[in-house]
Design a protein around this motif. Sequence first.
Motif, mmCIF file in Angstrom:
data_model
loop_
_atom_site.group_PDB
_atom_site.id
_atom_site.type_symbol
_atom_site.label_atom_id
_atom_site.label_comp_id
_atom_site.label_asym_id
_atom_site.label_seq_id
_atom_site.Cartn_x
_atom_site.Cartn_y
_atom_site.Cartn_z
ATOM 1 N N UNK A 72 -5.160 43.753 49.859
ATOM 2 C CA UNK A 72 -6.312 44.060 49.026
ATOM 3 C C UNK A 72 -7.463 44.592 49.876
ATOM 4 N N UNK A 73 -8.157 45.596 49.351
ATOM 5 C CA UNK A 73 -9.290 46.188 50.063
ATOM 6 C C UNK A 73 -10.593 45.556 49.586
ATOM 7 N N UNK A 74 -11.672 45.848 50.298
ATOM 8 C CA UNK A 74 -12.990 45.359 49.897
ATOM 9 C C UNK A 74 -13.338 45.853 48.497
ATOM 10 N N UNK A 75 -12.921 47.065 48.193
ATOM 11 C CA UNK A 75 -13.181 47.625 46.865
ATOM 12 C C UNK A 75 -12.458 46.824 45.781
ATOM 13 N N UNK A 76 -11.239 46.359 46.100
ATOM 14 C CA UNK A 76 -10.501 45.522 45.143
ATOM 15 C C UNK A 76 -11.264 44.241 44.840
ATOM 16 N N UNK A 77 -11.773 43.623 45.879
ATOM 17 C CA UNK A 77 -12.521 42.372 45.698
ATOM 18 C C UNK A 77 -13.818 42.609 44.928
ATOM 19 N N UNK A 78 -14.491 43.697 45.235
ATOM 20 C CA UNK A 78 -15.734 44.008 44.540
ATOM 21 C C UNK A 78 -15.454 44.257 43.058
ATOM 22 N N UNK A 79 -14.368 44.966 42.768
ATOM 23 C CA UNK A 79 -13.987 45.189 41.364
ATOM 24 C C UNK A 79 -13.741 43.864 40.660
ATOM 25 N N UNK A 80 -13.077 42.937 41.367
ATOM 26 C CA UNK A 80 -12.800 41.618 40.787
ATOM 27 C C UNK A 80 -14.101 40.863 40.517
ATOM 28 N N UNK A 81 -15.022 40.910 41.465
ATOM 29 C CA UNK A 81 -16.296 40.190 41.312
ATOM 30 C C UNK A 81 -17.099 40.756 40.137
ATOM 31 N N UNK A 82 -17.162 42.083 40.039
ATOM 32 C CA UNK A 82 -17.885 42.708 38.927
ATOM 33 C C UNK A 82 -17.256 42.308 37.595
ATOM 34 N N UNK A 83 -15.920 42.278 37.564
ATOM 35 C CA UNK A 83 -15.235 41.842 36.347
ATOM 36 C C UNK A 83 -15.599 40.399 36.026
ATOM 37 N N UNK A 84 -15.646 39.525 37.041
ATOM 38 C CA UNK A 84 -16.012 38.120 36.826
ATOM 39 C C UNK A 84 -17.418 38.007 36.249
ATOM 40 N N UNK A 85 -18.351 38.736 36.817
ATOM 41 C CA UNK A 85 -19.742 38.683 36.354
ATOM 42 C C UNK A 85 -19.841 39.112 34.893
ATOM 43 N N UNK A 86 -19.107 40.132 34.530
ATOM 44 C CA UNK A 86 -19.227 40.694 33.177
ATOM 45 C C UNK A 86 -18.429 39.924 32.123
ATOM 46 N N UNK A 87 -17.366 39.254 32.543
ATOM 47 C CA UNK A 87 -16.530 38.556 31.558
ATOM 48 C C UNK A 87 -16.821 37.061 31.447
ATOM 49 N N UNK A 88 -17.440 36.476 32.453
ATOM 50 C CA UNK A 88 -17.702 35.028 32.406
ATOM 51 C C UNK A 88 -18.513 34.612 31.187
ATOM 52 N N UNK A 89 -19.532 35.364 30.753
ATOM 53 C CA UNK A 89 -20.269 34.947 29.547
ATOM 54 C C UNK A 89 -19.356 34.795 28.323
ATOM 55 N N UNK A 90 -18.389 35.677 28.182
ATOM 56 C CA UNK A 90 -17.480 35.618 27.034
ATOM 57 C C UNK A 90 -16.477 34.474 27.196
ATOM 58 N N UNK A 91 -15.984 34.304 28.431
ATOM 59 C CA UNK A 91 -15.037 33.215 28.685
ATOM 60 C C UNK A 91 -15.711 31.874 28.435
ATOM 61 N N UNK A 92 -16.941 31.721 28.939
ATOM 62 C CA UNK A 92 -17.675 30.467 28.763
ATOM 63 C C UNK A 92 -17.934 30.185 27.290
ATOM 64 N N UNK A 93 -18.350 31.220 26.565
ATOM 65 C CA UNK A 93 -18.652 31.044 25.142
ATOM 66 C C UNK A 93 -17.415 30.591 24.373
ATOM 67 N N UNK A 94 -16.277 31.187 24.710
ATOM 68 C CA UNK A 94 -15.035 30.824 24.032
ATOM 69 C C UNK A 94 -14.545 29.446 24.480
ATOM 70 N N UNK A 95 -14.739 29.132 25.757
ATOM 71 C CA UNK A 95 -14.241 27.884 26.329
ATOM 72 C C UNK A 95 -14.984 26.671 25.788
ATOM 73 N N UNK A 96 -16.243 26.850 25.443
ATOM 74 C CA UNK A 96 -17.107 25.723 25.087
ATOM 75 C C UNK A 96 -17.199 25.482 23.589
ATOM 76 N N UNK A 97 -16.298 26.098 22.825
ATOM 77 C CA UNK A 97 -16.347 25.924 21.373
ATOM 78 C C UNK A 97 -14.969 25.574 20.820
ATOM 79 N N UNK A 98 -14.984 24.903 19.691
ATOM 80 C CA UNK A 98 -13.775 24.689 18.911
ATOM 81 C C UNK A 98 -14.128 24.903 17.444
ATOM 82 N N UNK A 99 -13.435 25.833 16.821
ATOM 83 C CA UNK A 99 -13.771 26.216 15.437
ATOM 84 C C UNK A 99 -15.251 26.577 15.318
ATOM 85 N N UNK A 100 -15.735 27.301 16.324
ATOM 86 C CA UNK A 100 -17.115 27.800 16.368
ATOM 87 C C UNK A 100 -18.167 26.693 16.492
#
Length: 479
Positions: free
Chosen positions: A2-30
């Motif tokens: 893996x290159x530095x660019x691969x890791x940076x892409x992963x980090x950017x994906x983490x930053x952008x998707x964590x809000x959605x993952x957290x929102x879904x993870x912390x709820x049951x039937x809304x």
Amino acid sequence: MNTREDYLTYIIKQINTTPYIADDFLKNDNEKFLYRNAFTNIKNNLDDFLGGYRENRLMIMPGLRGTGKSTLLFQAYEYLIEKGIDKNRILYLSLDQLKSFKKSDISNLVDIFVEDIHHRYLATLDEEIFLLVDEAQEDKYWSKTVKAIYDQSKKVFMIFTGSNALDLEINLNSVRRTMFERIYPMNFQEYLYLKYGIADINISSDLIDLFLTGNIENASKKETNLITSASVLKKPLMKEFEYFLLYGGFPLSLNLSEINTHRKIYELIERVVENDVRHYKAYNGNTKQIIFNILSFMATQKPGGLSVNNLSKDIGSSRSNITELLNILEKTHLIFHIKPYGGASKMIRSPSKYYFLSPTLNASINFTLGKHNPNNRDYLGVLAETYVASTFFRLKNTISKPHGIFAPTGKGMADFILTTFEGNRVAVEVGIGNKDKSQVKKSMNKYGCDYGIVISSTTNLIKKDGDVIFLPLTTFSLM
């Protein structure tokens, strides 16, 4: 590679998707999950850090798998967002997921996060950032990384979770101001709050005082609050407590059927055996089978002195191997032991008593073995004793009260001898159904105890008969 660019892409994906993952993870039937007790300390430490206090900036949360550590991390993330922290300043990493990145480690990812996202070095950060890491033990160098980050910058707040509790504690000796928040299976008070929203029961400190001093006055005054609060339940409180013993020890059970609860918890046990044991011992199919034989033996027996010699003969493995595996299972926090009461020679000669960290673990193994019998009073009695033992174990490891937990030796004795820093000795007997004080009195006389406590459904309210206290299981369960 893996290159530095691969890791940076992963980090950017983490930053952008964590809000959605957290929102879904912390709820049951809304509907949002409520907070466990441990979140209060997380919140307070985050508030202190945001307020400029820089000493307490590292939290370590060791604990058994399935106890809700990931949920707590996402709740911390959500709290930071609600406080106005930009998502670019928070990096959430699950090291279980990072296994697909060969030669990836926390240090490398943090460096890229700081340098390529914030255009700084750790030492030159000019704003606070937050690092939330799940399953830290998957990076064998994680503790060195933690120390390096801690020493280089006072602008980084870190929370690390891990399922291998001993590794987490030993490896952090070099970091002075580490805050440990050990995450245990749910107690009955948390269960009532998370499942029914019952929150106005504040009797724990008074019950601890009852055990340490023998004074029942304060706990008795507050016991009526429990009865009032429990009136919202659709069944007697004791029945709810029995249900909790059988199914309610882990947060995952709150929204599952009884059968699915046992299946999920058994899967959790399998993950502990297959993944966490590898950190301590070379692992193969035979090792797995021996471990499950040990756990099955424990689950189907009444708690008592576990003879390693007999277990070795029954399972067909060496005594040294059985002893090593029991020690490893304790390190994963699936089980714990209580030593016999007495001097050094007594502790060596007499076997220890082993318990599961939660009675629900015991019940799930029995369910898988086809031996689950929720209507059997002896079976429920074993689970009740396990709960009492695990409560004492949790309190000793979090607030050092009681000072010591021991098992009396000999026939007809109580279940436990507790010792306090003040020098008191307390005999404790546990059971479901009517219990008299004969076993407690026998243990008190043998060991010179100051008083005894019988925990059972013998009474509905705390009462004292001479030097013996009768404590309802449902009241004890809130300690």
